[in-house]
Write an enzyme that holds these catalytic residues in place. Structure first.
Site, short mmCIF file in Angstrom:
data_model
loop_
_atom_site.label_atom_id
_atom_site.label_comp_id
_atom_site.label_asym_id
_atom_site.label_seq_id
_atom_site.Cartn_x
_atom_site.Cartn_y
_atom_site.Cartn_z
N ASP A 1 -1.25 47.11 10.05
CA ASP A 1 -2.58 46.39 9.85
C ASP A 1 -3.85 46.93 10.48
O ASP A 1 -4.97 46.91 9.93
CB ASP A 1 -2.76 44.77 10.01
CG ASP A 1 -2.19 44.60 11.37
OD1 ASP A 1 -2.15 45.30 12.34
OD2 ASP A 1 -1.51 43.33 11.56
N ASP B 1 -2.29 52.25 13.46
CA ASP B 1 -0.99 52.14 12.51
C ASP B 1 -1.12 53.33 11.54
O ASP B 1 -0.15 53.59 11.00
CB ASP B 1 -1.06 50.86 11.84
CG ASP B 1 -0.46 49.67 12.84
OD1 ASP B 1 0.26 50.12 13.74
OD2 ASP B 1 -0.93 48.60 12.63
N ASP C 1 5.80 44.60 11.22
CA ASP C 1 5.11 43.83 12.47
C ASP C 1 5.55 42.34 12.34
O ASP C 1 6.16 41.84 11.50
CB ASP C 1 3.62 43.85 11.88
CG ASP C 1 2.98 45.20 12.25
OD1 ASP C 1 3.70 46.04 13.00
OD2 ASP C 1 1.92 45.47 11.57
#
Length: 962
Positions: A758, A762, A456
């Site tokens: 997070d 996901d 990310d």
């Protein structure tokens, strides 16, 4: 051997292995000296089956409860809602009007009738002596009274095992038991023939060796267990937001009590049984408790929330009613905690190696015993005493038997799978200090083989400390990074635009401005929400006033698929208004009007649209995260059952949020590149912002590709084959895009993939990846539960540290395997060959036990716990198809075996002549010399570099060897 291990022990994966695969390898490992020790750190399959039975039972109970509650709702108005419930005396004396069992039956049984009888949620709150708005009192005395009546929010765990338990388990070794019997017989025969103390020397030597092996083994195992206990304690550090004494605060879920008011958000785990108080669009996933995958709507009509379930969508306030072992989740967790973690692929493979070597050792032990006994019989035949057997002959036979048993002790490398556990436990403890919490044991070793990291952007590559630094409202674009500049900006824009901007900031938010225990203003929420709320306060906005001025009718929380969030509010004059914020280009595309410089709503023509798009592009090129805020006036015909409209909005403005790149990230990306690990950025942000950050981090290179999620989705399988290896940045990606990328990398390109995440969405990608890395600060509980490793500081540099430790674990275990297999093979060859050629074993039972202790326990401690070095990140990754036991390693093992055999054979046949040994003690001196040379060769082994040709090593270290 590697092919044999892959065929028979390769079914167990790094994660998500089937119960059949876990059971299969256990069945193949039938030659085990000590089952309690060998299988200590493996899954307890019977407990897992028991937990699955509890899940099925819960599913049936809930199904029946839902059917009953639906039937009750149909007839509830026709019933006389009277109750014969009597409040227990001790509950009443404590100041409450309802007991724990009654509360449990209401929520767990979805009992609508009982809920009505007790006055619904408000009535239950009153009987629990709590306030729906202010929560319970934090007075220590009152909290203790509440704990005494309703219990605490912890489940029963098996008590930690003491040192003596590990001593007892070490004594369960079958071969040590047999040697113990041999020692006893040797003592009896020896004392009977030679008296005390001379006749007891051999027997006491074996006993002393056994006790030393047991205590050293038990000490090592006990220390390992303490490390795992510490790690388990860290895994359970989960906090939740509650209101106590009218103050919003974070507490541990284990401190929750009935009467607490808990604030739940998307991605949270429900921490106790409770009742819905207020909230919007709440969807609960109950699969962890019941196995049922279909999410359940929770609202005022169906207010029941069960511990252990997950908030899939929406947010709400919950009244806690039942905690700990009174909940079904508590009972399930108490069973699951005894199920243990899955064994790792290396543990399973090395169990296979131990089994193969053990079988060979057993064969050699039998043959050695037979050869030694035949030698004794031949000697007696030559001497003509074959019909006369003395005590000395019996003792010699006993010594031969002890040697054969000890060969099995040495040959079965029980320490191999346990060395994996020791190395992993050591690495996990050290990684904890480096801000990485390992949830899945196998992740340590798998991370060492990783070839790709999909990371990310926000919070991982950047600091996640966000501030609004630029804004564009009503055509006015300014920097707003300080209090003065923000105040000046507020004065420059029309009052109507400022008012609706503040309404959008304070009403359309997942955060909250609260006053903490120190009476200071505190902003709660995600970094993005915090940045916007802080911007609103600097503009002179009053959060409390804006919240009280209008009523929220409907909320659609932000999620990664829509990339926006919305809210519908009821205005003081009775009208309805929708607010929307999210990804700039997506929200702007839903707008057809904007507020001009005069504060008038005007059509969004081409020039205005281009101006806003240019502003977004300019902000993004400066590495700013951009958000667009918009509103829509709704007619009174709008129903809160309908979704919030997705078009026809009026653009309020664009804000640019600064989220700086973390220090050290560029260097960490360079380390990954030198280690052969490809770093890819996968983000939901704007493509321009993503590219700017990726270049700053060193991820995006001249020959790399940056692509948007929608474009990636449209590619065919053939196009993806060519495209994926070149992708370095994926912007505006959805969770499905991330999952698709990970799946292709793993299956099509055979990469070992680590993925960060997070959010709740996901979870599929984290589950699909070889190593799922969840963020400890920004991550939701759903993401953390799906992950193998939790990055406690949300820092990309920590991920590189995890990779380094993973490589260290892999190398350390390889070293130990080379060390132990060499000693195994040498001990077998030396004793067997000497027995066949000379009729005598050069190493006694006591000496072999000493060797076993050195290599099985002390060797593991020395070799399996070496810390990583920076040189590890200069090697190419092992990848998915790397052989753990290489051909070079086998050549080293055989070379070392041959070398040691030659030395010992030379000493055994020529030792007395070379060293001029004479007299009655010459045999004892020669035996000691042989043993010392054997041990010395083992001590030199750790100096042998991994996969270094053995005779190169001999040449290099000849000074030490001489």
């Amino acid at each position: 051997m590697e092919n044999y291990l892959n065929e028979n022990f390769g079914d167990v994966k790094g994660k998500n292995s089937s119960e059949e695969a876990l059971q299969r390898w256990r069945n193949l490992c039938w030659l085990v000296k000590n089952r309690k020790r060998r299988f200590r750190f493996t899954a307890n399959l019977s407990k897992r089956f028991e937990a699955e039975a509890i899940r099925r039972s819960n599913q049936e109970k809930l199904r029946v409860a839902v059917l009953v509650s639906k039937a009750a709702l149909q007839f509830i108005h026709c019933l006389n809602l009277s109750s014969d419930y009597v409040v227990p005396k001790e509950v009443e004396e404590a100041g409450f009007q309802i007991c724990a069992d009654e509360l449990g039956s209401i929520v767990e049984g979805h009992d609508v009738k009982k809920l009505k009888i007790h006055g619904e949620v408000e009535g239950i709150a009153e009987k629990l002596s709590t306030s729906i708005n202010d929560g319970i009192s934090t007075s220590e005395d009152l909290l203790n009274v509440r704990k005494g009546i309703y219990g605490i929010n912890k489940f029963n765990e098996s008590p930690p095992r003491g040192f003596l338990v590990f001593v007892w388990e070490a004594l369960q070794d079958m071969t040590l038991m047999i040697l113990g019997v041999c020692a006893l017989v040797s003592l009896i025969v020896g004392i009977a023939m030679e008296g005390w103390p001379k006749g007891a020397h051999d027997g006491l030597g074996i006993v002393a060796s056994i006790l030393l092996v047991v205590f050293v083994t038990a000490t090592s195992d006990y220390k390992q267990s303490l490390q795992f206990k510490d790690l388990d304690r860290e895994k359970k550090k989960i906090t939740v937001q509650v209101t106590r004494n009218a103050v919003r605060q974070k507490i541990s879920i284990y401190d929750l009590l009935p009467g607490d008011i808990v604030h739940l958000f998307i991605g949270d785990q429900v921490p106790a049984d409770g009742l819905f108080v207020s909230g919007f669009s709440v969807l609960i996933n109950e699969s962890s408790l019941t196995g049922e995958s279909e999410p359940v709507n929770v609202n005022a009509v169906n207010p029941f929330l069960l511990s252990g379930t997950k908030v899939q969508d929406g947010s709400c306030k919950m009244l806690v009613t039942t905690v700990g072992m009174r909940t079904q989740w508590g009972k399930l967790m108490a069973t699951l905690s005894e199920g243990g973690d899955d064994e790792t692929p290396l543990q399973v493979k090395l169990n296979g190696v131990a089994t193969i070597i053990g079988k060979i050792g057993l064969f050699f032990a039998v043959v050695t015993f037979a050869v030694l006994v035949q030698g004794l019989c031949n000697r007696k035949l030559r001497e003509g005493t074959h019909w006369i057997w003395s005590g000395d002959d019996a003792r010699e036979m006993l010594e031969y038997f002890a040697i054969a048993v000890t060969i099995v002790v040495v040959a079965v490398p029980e320490g191999l799978p346990l060395a994996v556990t020791l190395s992993l436990a050591f690495a996990m403890k050290k990684m904890m200090n480096d801000k990485a919490l390992v949830r899945n044991l196998a992740a340590c070793e798998t991370m060492g083989s990783s070839t790709t990291i999909c990371s990310d952007k926000t919070g991982t590559l950047t600091t996640n400390h966000m501030t609004v630094v630029k804004a564009c409202v009503s055509g006015e674009t300014r920097e707003v990074g300080s209090s003065e500049s923000t105040s000046s900006f507020g004065s420059a824009i029309p009052e109507i635009a400022k008012s609706i901007l503040l309404e959008s900031i304070f009403k359309n938010t997942g955060g909250e401005v609260v006053v903490n225990e120190e009476k200071k203003v505190q902003i709660l929420g995600t970094p993005t929400e915090t940045a916007l709320l802080e911007f609103g306060l600097l503009l002179g906005g009053d959060s409390h006033q804006k919240r009280e001025k209008s009523k929220v009718v409907k909320v659609e929380p932000f999620n990664s698929t829509k990339k926006r969030m919305g809210v519908v509010i009821e205005l003081p004059d009775g009208g309805l208004r929708a607010h929307c914020k999210g990804a700039s280009e997506i929200v702007l595309a839903a707008c057809d009007k904007f507020i001009d410089s005069n504060g008038v709503v005007a059509p969004l023509d081409e020039a205005s649209t281009n101006h806003l798009k240019d502003t977004i592009e300019r902000f993004a090129s400066e590495s700013l995260r951009t958000l667009c805020l918009a509103y829509l006036e709704l007619g009174n015909e709008y129903s809160d059952e309908s979704p919030i409209p997705s078009e026809g909005y009026t653009c309020i403005g664009i804000v640019g949020i600064k989220d700086p790149v973390r220090p050290g990230v560029k260097e960490s990306v360079a380390i990954c590149r030198s280690a052969g690990i490809v770093v890819r950025m996968v983000t939901g942000d704007n493509l321009t912002t993503a590219k700017a950050i990726a270049r700053e981090c060193g991820i995006l290179t001249d020959d790399g590709i940056a692509i948007e999620g929608p474009e990636f989705r449209e590619k065919s399988e053939e196009e993806l084959q060519e495209l994926i290896p070149k992708i370095q940045v994926m912007a505006r990606s959805s969770p499905l895009d991330k999952h698709t990328l990970v799946r292709h990398l793993r299956t099509t390109f055979q990469e070992v993939v680590a993925v960060t995440g997070d959010g709740t969405n996901d979870a599929p990608a984290l589950h699909e990846a070889d190593i799922g890395l969840a963020m400890g600060i920004a991550g939701t509980e759903v993401a953390k539960e799906s992950a193998d490793v939790i990055i406690l500081d949300d820092n990309f540099s920590t991920i590189v540290t995890v990779a380094k430790w993973g490589r260290s674990v892999y190398i350390n275990i390889q070293k130990f395997v080379q060390f132990q297999l060499t000693v195994n093979v040498v001990a077998l060859i030396v004793n067997f060959s000497s027995a066949c050629l000379t009729g005598n074993a050069p190493l006694t039972a006591v000496q072999l036990l000493w060797v076993n202790m050195i290599m099985d326990t002390l060797g593991a401690l020395a070799l399996a716990t070496e810390p990583p070095t920076d040189d590890l990140m200069k090697r190419s990754p092992v990848g998915r198809k790397g052989n753990f036991i290489s051909n070079v390693m086998w050549r080293n093992i055989l070379g070392q075996s041959l070398y040691q055999f030659v030395i010992i054979w030379y000493l055994q046949t020529r030792g007395k002549a070379v060293f001029r040994l004479e007299g009655p003690d010459s045999d004892l001196i020669l035996n000691t010399l042989i043993f010392n040379s054997f041990v010395f060769c083992q001590v030199m082994l750790p100096h042998l570099k991994l996969n270094e040709p053995y005779f190169n090593f001999v040449s290099r270290e000849k000074g030490h060897i001489c």
